[in-house]
Motif scaffolding. Structure first.
Motif, PDB file in Angstrom:
ATOM      1  N   THR A 184       8.616 -16.603  -6.436  1.00  0.00           N
ATOM      2  CA  THR A 184       9.980 -17.121  -6.305  1.00  0.00           C
ATOM      3  C   THR A 184      11.005 -16.009  -6.534  1.00  0.00           C
ATOM      4  N   PRO A 185      12.119 -16.020  -5.770  1.00  0.00           N
ATOM      5  CA  PRO A 185      12.434 -16.953  -4.692  1.00  0.00           C
ATOM      6  C   PRO A 185      11.868 -16.469  -3.356  1.00  0.00           C
ATOM      7  N   ILE A 186      11.343 -17.375  -2.567  1.00  0.00           N
ATOM      8  CA  ILE A 186      10.954 -17.056  -1.194  1.00  0.00           C
ATOM      9  C   ILE A 186      12.126 -17.457  -0.306  1.00  0.00           C
ATOM     10  N   LEU A 187      12.793 -16.475   0.277  1.00  0.00           N
ATOM     11  CA  LEU A 187      14.011 -16.733   1.033  1.00  0.00           C
ATOM     12  C   LEU A 187      13.734 -17.241   2.439  1.00  0.00           C
ATOM     13  N   ASP A 188      12.584 -16.859   3.012  1.00  0.00           N
ATOM     14  CA  ASP A 188      12.249 -17.270   4.372  1.00  0.00           C
ATOM     15  C   ASP A 188      10.736 -17.388   4.472  1.00  0.00           C
ATOM     16  N   SER A 189      10.213 -18.591   4.235  1.00  0.00           N
ATOM     17  CA  SER A 189       8.764 -18.768   4.196  1.00  0.00           C
ATOM     18  C   SER A 189       8.111 -18.488   5.543  1.00  0.00           C
ATOM     19  N   GLU A 190       8.820 -18.740   6.656  1.00  0.00           N
ATOM     20  CA  GLU A 190       8.247 -18.499   7.976  1.00  0.00           C
ATOM     21  C   GLU A 190       7.968 -17.018   8.194  1.00  0.00           C
ATOM     22  N   LYS A 191       8.875 -16.152   7.712  1.00  0.00           N
ATOM     23  CA  LYS A 191       8.711 -14.719   7.892  1.00  0.00           C
ATOM     24  C   LYS A 191       7.854 -14.096   6.791  1.00  0.00           C
ATOM     25  N   GLN A 192       7.944 -14.623   5.585  1.00  0.00           N
ATOM     26  CA  GLN A 192       7.302 -13.965   4.449  1.00  0.00           C
ATOM     27  C   GLN A 192       5.823 -14.313   4.294  1.00  0.00           C
ATOM     28  N   ILE A 193       5.427 -15.502   4.684  1.00  0.00           N
ATOM     29  CA  ILE A 193       4.035 -15.917   4.506  1.00  0.00           C
ATOM     30  C   ILE A 193       3.303 -15.822   5.836  1.00  0.00           C
ATOM     31  N   GLY A 194       2.377 -14.854   5.917  1.00  0.00           N
ATOM     32  CA  GLY A 194       1.605 -14.659   7.133  1.00  0.00           C
ATOM     33  C   GLY A 194       0.263 -15.358   7.051  1.00  0.00           C
ATOM     34  N   GLU A 195      -0.614 -15.025   7.983  1.00  0.00           N
ATOM     35  CA  GLU A 195      -1.917 -15.674   8.031  1.00  0.00           C
ATOM     36  C   GLU A 195      -2.765 -15.348   6.801  1.00  0.00           C
ATOM     37  N   SER A 196      -2.589 -14.165   6.238  1.00  0.00           N
ATOM     38  CA  SER A 196      -3.370 -13.813   5.043  1.00  0.00           C
ATOM     39  C   SER A 196      -2.600 -12.887   4.112  1.00  0.00           C
ATOM     40  N   THR A 197      -1.284 -12.752   4.322  1.00  0.00           N
ATOM     41  CA  THR A 197      -0.470 -11.878   3.480  1.00  0.00           C
ATOM     42  C   THR A 197       0.843 -12.562   3.134  1.00  0.00           C
ATOM     43  N   ILE A 198       1.490 -12.056   2.090  1.00  0.00           N
ATOM     44  CA  ILE A 198       2.815 -12.523   1.699  1.00  0.00           C
ATOM     45  C   ILE A 198       3.721 -11.306   1.619  1.00  0.00           C
ATOM     46  N   ASP A 199       4.788 -11.294   2.406  1.00  0.00           N
ATOM     47  CA  ASP A 199       5.751 -10.200   2.360  1.00  0.00           C
ATOM     48  C   ASP A 199       6.679 -10.382   1.163  1.00  0.00           C
ATOM     49  N   LEU A 200       6.906  -9.286   0.442  1.00  0.00           N
ATOM     50  CA  LEU A 200       7.791  -9.317  -0.723  1.00  0.00           C
ATOM     51  C   LEU A 200       8.930  -8.326  -0.527  1.00  0.00           C
ATOM     52  N   ARG A 201      10.062  -8.655  -1.096  1.00  0.00           N
ATOM     53  CA  ARG A 201      11.288  -7.896  -0.849  1.00  0.00           C
ATOM     54  C   ARG A 201      11.591  -6.899  -1.964  1.00  0.00           C
ATOM     55  N   LEU A 202      12.373  -5.888  -1.623  1.00  0.00           N
ATOM     56  CA  LEU A 202      12.793  -4.866  -2.580  1.00  0.00           C
ATOM     57  C   LEU A 202      13.868  -5.423  -3.501  1.00  0.00           C
ATOM     58  N   GLY A 203      13.715  -5.143  -4.790  1.00  0.00           N
ATOM     59  CA  GLY A 203      14.695  -5.587  -5.775  1.00  0.00           C
ATOM     60  C   GLY A 203      15.925  -4.703  -5.823  1.00  0.00           C
ATOM     61  N   THR A 204      16.773  -4.905  -6.825  1.00  0.00           N
ATOM     62  CA  THR A 204      18.089  -4.263  -6.876  1.00  0.00           C
ATOM     63  C   THR A 204      18.205  -3.135  -7.906  1.00  0.00           C
ATOM     64  N   LYS A 205      17.181  -2.961  -8.756  1.00  0.00           N
ATOM     65  CA  LYS A 205      17.251  -1.933  -9.785  1.00  0.00           C
ATOM     66  C   LYS A 205      16.261  -0.809  -9.472  1.00  0.00           C
ATOM     67  N   PHE A 206      16.685   0.433  -9.740  1.00  0.00           N
ATOM     68  CA  PHE A 206      15.864   1.606  -9.467  1.00  0.00           C
ATOM     69  C   PHE A 206      15.870   2.539 -10.682  1.00  0.00           C
ATOM     70  N   GLU A 207      14.707   3.074 -10.983  1.00  0.00           N
ATOM     71  CA  GLU A 207      14.572   4.099 -12.022  1.00  0.00           C
ATOM     72  C   GLU A 207      14.241   5.407 -11.313  1.00  0.00           C
ATOM     73  N   VAL A 208      15.186   6.358 -11.362  1.00  0.00           N
ATOM     74  CA  VAL A 208      15.070   7.599 -10.597  1.00  0.00           C
ATOM     75  C   VAL A 208      14.636   8.728 -11.521  1.00  0.00           C
ATOM     76  N   ASP A 209      13.550   9.419 -11.140  1.00  0.00           N
ATOM     77  CA  ASP A 209      13.115  10.545 -11.962  1.00  0.00           C
ATOM     78  C   ASP A 209      14.092  11.700 -11.799  1.00  0.00           C
TER      79      ASP A 209
END
Length: 204
Positions: free
Chosen positions: A24-49
């Motif tokens: 959660t949250p799945i914003l677009d189940s049609e696009k994110q859930i495939g036949e055997s995979t789940i697409d996940l999105r990039l978050g908003t926080k970054f830790e830069v070396d």
């Protein structure tokens, strides 16, 4: 061990059972859930070396917290984050993921990003709960613009064979539990390092 199909993914996501799959949250189940995979999105926080005055990080003898080697920054949806060649940046998925006791997960970069030089891979133990840490490294010769909210990785779920057992992550003292943001390395807490430190002198 077998790959979980789209039907089983959807059944587990909608199950009311306590020990069920949560993403959660799945914003677009049609696009994110495939036949055997789940697409996940990039978050908003970054830790830069970033480079410091110290020539290297030593997990055995360095008394400075690892946070001093990273700088955090945020990007809102629609704002770009530039990942430079050979740069390491820690990010996380936008989605919170909780695996039941009988599922195991592997995370890979989506093919389109992989072809730009971005390679991500990770393992999720049974019972894992939290956002998924993403170790971003640009292996190409050109900077890459990344945008929070874009689908960046695929999660593949496997059923765990054998007798039902308690989840490793939920009932262990794992260093990475219930992350809500990108989590820096806890290598200094590894038991192997403490054994070496106690048995052998450390050369400065």
């Amino acid at each position: 061990m077998s790959i979980i199909s789209k039907e089983k993914i959807n059944n587990s996501l909608t199950s009311k059972a306590e020990n069920s799959l949560t993403i959660t949250p799945i914003l677009d189940s049609e696009k994110q859930i495939g036949e055997s995979t789940i697409d996940l999105r990039l978050g908003t926080k970054f830790e830069v070396d970033m480079r410091t005055r110290k020539p290297f990080f030593d997990p055995l003898s360095d008394k400075r917290p690892i946070e001093t080697f990273f700088q955090d920054t945020y990007r809102n949806f629609g704002e770009k984050f530039i990942l430079y060649p050979q740069q390491l940046v820690l990010a996380s998925t936008f989605e919170y993921v909780k695996l039941p006791d009988d599922l195991f997960g592997i995370v890979f970069t989506r093919s389109s990003w992989n072809r730009l030089g971005l390679n991500i891979s990770s393992v999720l133990q049974s019972g894992y709960a939290g956002v998924i840490n993403l170790e971003l490294v640009n292996n190409s010769s050109n900077p890459i613009a990344l945008y929070p909210g874009l689908r960046i990785v695929q999660l593949i779920l496997f059923s765990v064979d054998g007798e039902k057992r308690e989840a490793y992550y939920r009932d262990s003292i794992s260093k990475y539990v219930a992350n809500s943001d990108p989590d820096l390395s806890s290598i200094s807490e590894d038991e192997d390092l403490q054994v070496l430190k106690n048995k052998f002198p450390i050369n400065s």
